[in-house]
Design a protein around this motif. Structure first.
Motif, mmCIF file in Angstrom:
data_model
loop_
_atom_site.group_PDB
_atom_site.id
_atom_site.type_symbol
_atom_site.label_atom_id
_atom_site.label_comp_id
_atom_site.label_asym_id
_atom_site.label_seq_id
_atom_site.Cartn_x
_atom_site.Cartn_y
_atom_site.Cartn_z
ATOM 1 N N ILE A 259 28.467 49.807 31.257
ATOM 2 C CA ILE A 259 30.263 50.787 31.168
ATOM 3 C C ILE A 259 30.757 49.591 31.284
ATOM 4 O O ILE A 259 31.099 48.650 32.164
ATOM 5 C CB ILE A 259 29.291 51.548 33.527
ATOM 6 N N ASN A 260 31.868 49.575 30.520
ATOM 7 C CA ASN A 260 32.576 48.391 30.592
ATOM 8 C C ASN A 260 33.807 48.575 31.148
ATOM 9 O O ASN A 260 34.280 50.098 31.916
ATOM 10 C CB ASN A 260 33.564 49.015 29.135
ATOM 11 N N PHE A 261 34.676 47.834 31.402
ATOM 12 C CA PHE A 261 35.525 47.799 32.859
ATOM 13 C C PHE A 261 36.841 46.977 32.073
ATOM 14 O O PHE A 261 36.297 45.735 31.863
ATOM 15 C CB PHE A 261 35.199 47.253 34.592
ATOM 16 N N LEU A 262 37.541 46.822 33.032
ATOM 17 C CA LEU A 262 38.517 46.531 32.568
ATOM 18 C C LEU A 262 39.570 45.585 33.701
ATOM 19 O O LEU A 262 40.139 46.059 34.752
ATOM 20 C CB LEU A 262 40.189 46.618 32.040
ATOM 21 N N CYS A 263 39.530 43.871 34.128
ATOM 22 C CA CYS A 263 40.078 43.284 35.265
ATOM 23 C C CYS A 263 41.603 43.187 34.534
ATOM 24 O O CYS A 263 40.820 41.866 34.266
ATOM 25 C CB CYS A 263 38.997 42.186 35.889
ATOM 26 N N ARG A 264 42.265 43.188 35.561
ATOM 27 C CA ARG A 264 44.089 42.424 35.867
ATOM 28 C C ARG A 264 44.583 42.113 36.569
ATOM 29 O O ARG A 264 44.159 41.718 37.951
ATOM 30 C CB ARG A 264 44.600 42.952 34.542
ATOM 31 N N PHE A 265 45.328 40.712 35.763
ATOM 32 C CA PHE A 265 45.793 40.004 37.758
ATOM 33 C C PHE A 265 46.310 39.106 37.444
ATOM 34 O O PHE A 265 46.856 38.682 35.249
ATOM 35 C CB PHE A 265 45.128 39.465 38.231
ATOM 36 N N TRP A 266 47.841 38.781 37.852
ATOM 37 C CA TRP A 266 48.997 37.504 37.206
ATOM 38 C C TRP A 266 49.002 36.382 38.195
ATOM 39 O O TRP A 266 48.056 35.700 38.916
ATOM 40 C CB TRP A 266 50.180 38.653 38.164
#
Length: 305
Positions: A242-249
């Motif tokens: 199960i794939n996921f995406l993590c985003r941050f600045w």
């Protein structure tokens, strides 16, 4: 024979007389125009010194606006040459040489057309270099991406732009190409978004995975105040995960800092998942052969025999 010698002597005397008369007329004209010559010479000298003064003054003014010194010198030299040409035309007008001025202007126009056609590419790159030097959205030291290359702007010359890539390679790009293609400048903003994609096994606790990922990213970067500043989204049911995406600045001005932050985030997530026993599966292909399949295969081989 005597007649021939006498005729030759007369021709020589006639020619000498014409030359002497011409020299005398030139001398008289020189004496008459001596004051004008003095004024013209004074105008030329003054225009020369004035051009040097204009060059220095223009250079000081332009350097404050254009960081590329070669372009600043070019602009200053062009203005200085214009001052000298004005002095030359003024000196010729003092000497009443209006036809000479017209000839010079005509010759300059024709020469300009010929030179412009011969050096069309060079002049285009030069003009593009001047335009780039005045643009505020690209400066020395910026990290930019254009025409398939990404790196730090090391120099903006008259004909080309020099980029230093992350692997320390130097790329030289014609200025005309820069203006005709899109350019991405990472240094115009002080913040960049980092995106990390990963997958976990189907047996994993998805709520736990999300919470661990957010905590790891928030603890790994000082500029992230809390887990609320970390974005987490499950994206798909993959073939084995199960794939996921993590985003941050993060605070960064070039893609190299972005890559370092992404690498750090991947290592921290891997360590946290290993500690909690969360599986990051790799693609697996399972081949299953049942009795029926084997029976059909044997029958086909018998028929072939």
């Amino acid at each position: 024979m005597a007649i021939i010698q006498q005729s030759t002597t007369e021709d020589i005397q006639s020619t000498a007389g014409i030359v002497i008369d011409k020299l005398q007329s030139w001398w008289v004209a020189f004496v008459e125009n001596l004051p004008n010559l003095g004024v013209a010479l004074l105008v030329l000298i003054l225009s020369y010194f004035l051009s040097r003064l204009v060059f220095k003054t223009t250079l000081k003014l332009v350097v404050g606006r254009v960081r590329q010194r070669s372009v600043a010198k070019l602009i200053a030299k062009v203005i200085a040459v214009i001052v000298v040409l004005l002095g030359l035309f003024l000196a010729l007008s003092v000497l009443n040489l209006g036809q000479s001025i017209s000839g010079l202007l005509t010759g300059a126009g024709i020469s300009g057309v010929v030179i412009g056609l011969a050096l069309q590419g060079t002049l285009s790159n030069t003009i593009s270099g001047i335009v780039l030097s005045f643009r505020k959205n690209i400066r020395l030291g910026n990290w930019v991406e254009t025409t398939g290359f990404s790196g730090e702007v090391m120099d903006i010359a008259l004909n080309y732009l020099v980029l230093k890539e992350a692997d320390n390679n130097i790329v030289i790009i014609p200025n005309k190409t820069i203006l005709e293609n899109p350019i991405k400048n990472f240094s115009l903003t002080t913040r960049m978004r980092v995106m990390i994609e990963c997958g976990v096994g189907y047996e994993s606790d998805l709520e736990q995975v999300e919470q661990i990922t957010k905590n790891v990213i928030a603890d790994s970067f000082d500029q992230i105040e809390s887990t609320e500043n970390v974005e987490f989204y499950y994206t798909e049911f993959g073939g084995s995960s199960i794939n996921f995406l993590c985003r941050f600045w993060i605070d960064a001005e070039n893609s190299l800092e972005q890559l370092k932050a992404k690498s750090k985030g991947i290592k921290k997530i891997r360590q946290a998942f290993a500690k909690e026993g969360i599986n990051i599966p790799f693609p697996i292909r399972t081949l299953q052969f049942d009795d029926q399949t084997l029976h059909v295969s044997k029958a086909e081989k018998t028929e072939e025999a």
